[in-house]
Design a protein around this motif. Structure first.
Motif, PDB file in Angstrom:
ATOM      1  N   ALA A   1       1.119  -0.959   0.368  1.00  0.00           N
ATOM      2  CA  ALA A   1      -0.044   0.083   0.382  1.00  0.00           C
ATOM      3  C   ALA A   1       0.673   1.058  -0.277  1.00  0.00           C
ATOM      4  O   ALA A   1       1.830   1.463   0.828  1.00  0.00           O
ATOM      5  N   PHE A   2       0.174   2.098  -0.616  1.00  0.00           N
ATOM      6  CA  PHE A   2       1.277   3.554  -0.840  1.00  0.00           C
ATOM      7  C   PHE A   2       0.631   4.209   0.172  1.00  0.00           C
ATOM      8  O   PHE A   2       1.362   4.837   1.217  1.00  0.00           O
ATOM      9  N   LEU A   3      -0.514   4.781   0.130  1.00  0.00           N
ATOM     10  CA  LEU A   3      -1.082   5.594   1.160  1.00  0.00           C
ATOM     11  C   LEU A   3      -2.190   5.251   2.428  1.00  0.00           C
ATOM     12  O   LEU A   3      -3.242   4.619   2.161  1.00  0.00           O
ATOM     13  N   ALA A   4      -2.409   4.234   3.792  1.00  0.00           N
ATOM     14  CA  ALA A   4      -3.373   3.562   3.982  1.00  0.00           C
ATOM     15  C   ALA A   4      -2.304   2.975   5.557  1.00  0.00           C
ATOM     16  O   ALA A   4      -1.800   3.393   6.033  1.00  0.00           O
ATOM     17  N   PHE A   5      -4.055   2.968   6.108  1.00  0.00           N
ATOM     18  CA  PHE A   5      -3.517   2.822   7.539  1.00  0.00           C
ATOM     19  C   PHE A   5      -5.457   1.977   7.673  1.00  0.00           C
ATOM     20  O   PHE A   5      -5.403   1.492   7.015  1.00  0.00           O
ATOM     21  N   ARG A   6      -4.405   1.085   8.914  1.00  0.00           N
ATOM     22  CA  ARG A   6      -5.796   0.557   9.646  1.00  0.00           C
ATOM     23  C   ARG A   6      -6.361   0.322  10.734  1.00  0.00           C
ATOM     24  O   ARG A   6      -5.441   0.762  11.860  1.00  0.00           O
ATOM     25  N   THR A   7      -7.097   1.191  10.550  1.00  0.00           N
ATOM     26  CA  THR A   7      -7.993   0.385  12.489  1.00  0.00           C
ATOM     27  C   THR A   7      -9.136  -0.377  13.050  1.00  0.00           C
ATOM     28  O   THR A   7     -10.085  -0.005  12.357  1.00  0.00           O
ATOM     29  N   GLY A   8      -8.278  -0.597  13.702  1.00  0.00           N
ATOM     30  CA  GLY A   8      -9.387  -2.328  13.864  1.00  0.00           C
ATOM     31  C   GLY A   8      -9.489  -3.453  12.968  1.00  0.00           C
ATOM     32  O   GLY A   8      -8.627  -3.646  12.718  1.00  0.00           O
ATOM     33  N   ASP A   9     -10.135  -3.783  12.082  1.00  0.00           N
ATOM     34  CA  ASP A   9     -10.807  -3.891  11.120  1.00  0.00           C
ATOM     35  C   ASP A   9     -10.935  -3.333   9.802  1.00  0.00           C
ATOM     36  O   ASP A   9     -11.487  -3.953   9.051  1.00  0.00           O
ATOM     37  N   PHE A  10     -11.207  -2.383   9.540  1.00  0.00           N
ATOM     38  CA  PHE A  10     -11.065  -1.688   8.918  1.00  0.00           C
ATOM     39  C   PHE A  10      -9.752  -0.731   8.296  1.00  0.00           C
ATOM     40  O   PHE A  10      -8.999  -0.523   8.979  1.00  0.00           O
ATOM     41  N   ASN A  11      -9.800  -0.362   6.827  1.00  0.00           N
ATOM     42  CA  ASN A  11      -8.533   0.344   6.323  1.00  0.00           C
ATOM     43  C   ASN A  11      -8.798   1.200   5.932  1.00  0.00           C
ATOM     44  O   ASN A  11      -9.973   1.264   5.130  1.00  0.00           O
ATOM     45  N   HIS A  12      -8.295   1.972   5.511  1.00  0.00           N
ATOM     46  CA  HIS A  12      -7.868   3.318   4.944  1.00  0.00           C
ATOM     47  C   HIS A  12      -7.218   3.659   4.334  1.00  0.00           C
ATOM     48  O   HIS A  12      -6.442   3.377   4.117  1.00  0.00           O
ATOM     49  N   GLY A  13      -7.631   4.550   2.771  1.00  0.00           N
ATOM     50  CA  GLY A  13      -7.045   4.848   2.023  1.00  0.00           C
ATOM     51  C   GLY A  13      -7.461   5.946   1.204  1.00  0.00           C
ATOM     52  O   GLY A  13      -8.714   6.755   1.491  1.00  0.00           O
ATOM     53  N   ALA A  14      -7.245   6.175  -0.139  1.00  0.00           N
ATOM     54  CA  ALA A  14      -7.587   7.032  -0.603  1.00  0.00           C
ATOM     55  C   ALA A  14      -7.278   6.754  -2.277  1.00  0.00           C
ATOM     56  O   ALA A  14      -7.275   5.471  -2.726  1.00  0.00           O
ATOM     57  N   GLN A  15      -7.821   7.542  -3.043  1.00  0.00           N
ATOM     58  CA  GLN A  15      -8.454   6.841  -4.785  1.00  0.00           C
ATOM     59  C   GLN A  15      -8.337   8.543  -5.621  1.00  0.00           C
ATOM     60  O   GLN A  15      -8.799   9.354  -5.015  1.00  0.00           O
ATOM     61  N   ILE A  16      -7.737   7.707  -6.785  1.00  0.00           N
ATOM     62  CA  ILE A  16      -7.950   8.454  -7.985  1.00  0.00           C
ATOM     63  C   ILE A  16      -8.773   8.121  -8.707  1.00  0.00           C
ATOM     64  O   ILE A  16      -8.932   6.988  -9.339  1.00  0.00           O
ATOM     65  N   LYS A  17     -10.455   8.627  -9.253  1.00  0.00           N
ATOM     66  CA  LYS A  17     -11.093   8.923  -9.895  1.00  0.00           C
ATOM     67  C   LYS A  17     -10.624   9.011 -11.956  1.00  0.00           C
ATOM     68  O   LYS A  17     -10.554  10.454 -11.536  1.00  0.00           O
ATOM     69  N   LEU A  18     -11.178   8.339 -12.837  1.00  0.00           N
ATOM     70  CA  LEU A  18     -10.711   8.746 -14.205  1.00  0.00           C
ATOM     71  C   LEU A  18     -12.494   8.457 -14.290  1.00  0.00           C
ATOM     72  O   LEU A  18     -12.698   6.957 -14.460  1.00  0.00           O
ATOM     73  N   ARG A  19     -13.649   9.426 -14.968  1.00  0.00           N
ATOM     74  CA  ARG A  19     -14.507   8.726 -15.837  1.00  0.00           C
ATOM     75  C   ARG A  19     -15.390   9.014 -16.798  1.00  0.00           C
ATOM     76  O   ARG A  19     -15.216  10.653 -16.863  1.00  0.00           O
TER      77      ARG A  19
END
Length: 172
Positions: free
Chosen positions: A116-134
């Protein structure tokens, strides 16, 4: 003749510069395919709010699960909050890009967390970011179809491609 040409060139950008009308509230459904696992797909729902013609705020929920005999990953839920801005507009098709927050409850994230590049975990939940192209295409006044690519900071396993539709309840 010059006045007509000037008026025409002035009005065209005003007419074709929106992904949604200001104040539009859109609901949509998506089919999702992850890039990391061959037999993993998902279904999702989203709500979008356009404060103006150029900016759309998104809230998404996706449920991923494995199909077939191989169960490389168990089912998990994903939520995302983000914002999209217009890159290009060729009415009735609009290309947007955006960024946002991403969270999921995938149990295998601990095994691939070093990727993972930019991520962390709290309890059983994973947090991060995303880039979208639509790519968004208006097929009728209240109905849009879209295809979207999401690159996620949680690792390549979570990158997705979506196809879906949205409906504008405020369309006139």
């Amino acid at each position: 003749m010059k006045k007509v040409l000037f008026l025409y060139l002035f009005l065209i950008p005003l007419v074709i510069s929106a992904q949604y009308d200001p104040g539009a509230l859109n609901y949509g459904f998506v089919g999702v395919k992850t890039f990391g696992v061959s037999d993993e797909i998902g279904l999702g729902a989203r709500i979008e709010y356009a404060t103006n013609c150029y900016t759309t705020y998104l809230g998404e929920y996706n449920r991923f699960f494995s199909i077939g005999e191989e169960k490389e990953s168990s089912a998990y839920n994903e939520i995302a909050l983000g914002v999209n801005l217009i890159l290009f507009n060729w009415y009735p098709t609009t290309i947007t890009a955006g960024i946002g927050y991403l969270g999921n409850d995938s149990s295998i994230f601990e095994d691939i967390e070093e990727d993972a590049f930019l991520a962390f975990r709290t309890g059983d939940f994973n947090h991060g970011a995303q880039i979208k192209l639509r790519a968004l295409h208006q097929i009728s006044i209240p109905m849009h179809i879209f295809a979207e690519l999401n690159i996620k900071s949680l690792g390549r396993k979570y990158d997705t491609f979506l196809i879906g539709f949205s409906y504008d309840f405020n369309a006139r």
